[in-house]
Design a protein around this motif. Sequence first.
Motif, PDB file in Angstrom:
ATOM      1  N   LYS A   5     -55.424  26.668   2.332  1.00 17.05           N
ATOM      2  CA  LYS A   5     -56.043  27.970   2.161  1.00 17.05           C
ATOM      3  C   LYS A   5     -56.998  28.207   3.323  1.00 17.05           C
ATOM      4  CE  LYS A   5     -58.483  30.774  -1.222  1.00 17.05           C
ATOM      5  NZ  LYS A   5     -59.166  30.770  -2.523  1.00 17.05           N
ATOM      6  N   CYS A   6     -56.744  29.253   4.085  1.00 12.67           N
ATOM      7  CA  CYS A   6     -57.605  29.605   5.217  1.00 12.67           C
ATOM      8  C   CYS A   6     -58.945  30.100   4.680  1.00 12.67           C
ATOM      9  CB  CYS A   6     -56.923  30.681   6.064  1.00 12.67           C
ATOM     10  SG  CYS A   6     -57.839  31.106   7.579  1.00 12.67           S
ATOM     11  N   LYS A   7     -59.970  30.081   5.533  1.00 14.86           N
ATOM     12  CA  LYS A   7     -61.289  30.566   5.133  1.00 14.86           C
ATOM     13  C   LYS A   7     -61.265  32.040   4.762  1.00 14.86           C
ATOM     14  CE  LYS A   7     -64.043  27.209   7.674  1.00 14.86           C
ATOM     15  NZ  LYS A   7     -65.072  26.967   8.698  1.00 14.86           N
ATOM     16  N   CYS A   8     -60.268  32.797   5.246  1.00 14.89           N
ATOM     17  CA  CYS A   8     -60.167  34.220   4.920  1.00 14.89           C
ATOM     18  C   CYS A   8     -59.490  34.436   3.570  1.00 14.89           C
ATOM     19  CB  CYS A   8     -59.400  34.965   6.011  1.00 14.89           C
ATOM     20  SG  CYS A   8     -57.618  34.628   6.020  1.00 14.89           S
ATOM     21  N   GLY A   9     -58.962  33.356   2.989  1.00 18.78           N
ATOM     22  CA  GLY A   9     -58.310  33.458   1.702  1.00 18.78           C
ATOM     23  C   GLY A   9     -56.796  33.421   1.755  1.00 18.78           C
ATOM     24  N   GLU A  52     -51.585  28.925  12.887  1.00 19.66           N
ATOM     25  CA  GLU A  52     -52.378  30.110  13.221  1.00 19.66           C
ATOM     26  C   GLU A  52     -52.310  31.053  12.032  1.00 19.66           C
ATOM     27  OE1 GLU A  52     -50.861  32.732  16.272  1.00 19.66           O
ATOM     28  OE2 GLU A  52     -52.898  33.345  16.796  1.00 19.66           O
ATOM     29  N   CYS A  53     -53.464  31.383  11.479  1.00 23.71           N
ATOM     30  CA  CYS A  53     -53.500  32.299  10.349  1.00 23.71           C
ATOM     31  C   CYS A  53     -53.113  33.696  10.842  1.00 23.71           C
ATOM     32  CB  CYS A  53     -54.891  32.330   9.721  1.00 23.71           C
ATOM     33  SG  CYS A  53     -55.016  33.495   8.342  1.00 23.71           S
ATOM     34  N   ASP A  54     -52.085  34.273  10.231  1.00 26.65           N
ATOM     35  CA  ASP A  54     -51.644  35.598  10.679  1.00 26.65           C
ATOM     36  C   ASP A  54     -52.494  36.715  10.083  1.00 26.65           C
ATOM     37  OD1 ASP A  54     -50.703  35.246   8.127  1.00 26.65           O
ATOM     38  OD2 ASP A  54     -48.659  35.875   8.546  1.00 26.65           O
ATOM     39  N   ASN A  55     -53.514  36.338   9.326  1.00 31.52           N
ATOM     40  CA  ASN A  55     -54.435  37.332   8.795  1.00 31.52           C
ATOM     41  C   ASN A  55     -55.710  37.434   9.638  1.00 31.52           C
ATOM     42  OD1 ASN A  55     -55.250  39.253   6.740  1.00 31.52           O
ATOM     43  ND2 ASN A  55     -56.729  37.693   6.088  1.00 31.52           N
ATOM     44  N   CYS A  56     -56.300  36.289  10.002  1.00 28.72           N
ATOM     45  CA  CYS A  56     -57.589  36.317  10.716  1.00 28.72           C
ATOM     46  C   CYS A  56     -57.530  35.663  12.093  1.00 28.72           C
ATOM     47  CB  CYS A  56     -58.677  35.648   9.878  1.00 28.72           C
ATOM     48  SG  CYS A  56     -58.483  33.858   9.735  1.00 28.72           S
ATOM     49  N   GLY A  57     -56.456  34.948  12.403  1.00 29.94           N
ATOM     50  CA  GLY A  57     -56.307  34.336  13.720  1.00 29.94           C
ATOM     51  C   GLY A  57     -56.910  32.952  13.851  1.00 29.94           C
ATOM     52  N   ARG A  58     -57.549  32.433  12.778  1.00 27.33           N
ATOM     53  CA  ARG A  58     -58.099  31.073  12.869  1.00 27.33           C
ATOM     54  C   ARG A  58     -56.963  30.083  13.133  1.00 27.33           C
ATOM     55  NH1 ARG A  58     -61.538  33.153   8.700  1.00 27.33           N
ATOM     56  NH2 ARG A  58     -63.730  32.962   9.281  1.00 27.33           N
ATOM     57  N   LEU A  59     -57.320  28.992  13.819  1.00 27.72           N
ATOM     58  CA  LEU A  59     -56.366  27.932  14.120  1.00 27.72           C
ATOM     59  C   LEU A  59     -56.752  26.697  13.324  1.00 27.72           C
ATOM     60  CD1 LEU A  59     -56.217  28.328  18.007  1.00 27.72           C
ATOM     61  CD2 LEU A  59     -54.719  29.391  16.308  1.00 27.72           C
TER      62      LEU A  59
HETATM   63 ZN   LIG Z   1     -57.241  33.323   7.897  1.00 26.82          ZN
END
Ligand SMILES: [Zn+2]
Length: 79
Positions: A5-9, A52-59
Amino acid sequence: MPSIKCKCGKRLDIGTIPNPNEWLAISDVDYDGYSEQVDAEALYEKFTHFLECDNCGRLWFFWNGFNGPAECYEKSKHI
Ligand SMILES: [Zn+2]
């Protein structure tokens, strides 16, 4: 299917093949060890995997493989 789960959810799948969010990286030193045609499977073993999160770009880097913890990097712009 395993995921993180990315930090953006957003939930990022790990097991999809091929994975549209997954990238492969190799150090220049390791890559320099190859000078001729390479065995794709042998080269694959050297890769560090990251998502690569396709929602927020975090790696999300898996420096020690998918069984280890992922390390998050957030993009920033240099002006
Ligand atoms: Zn994200």
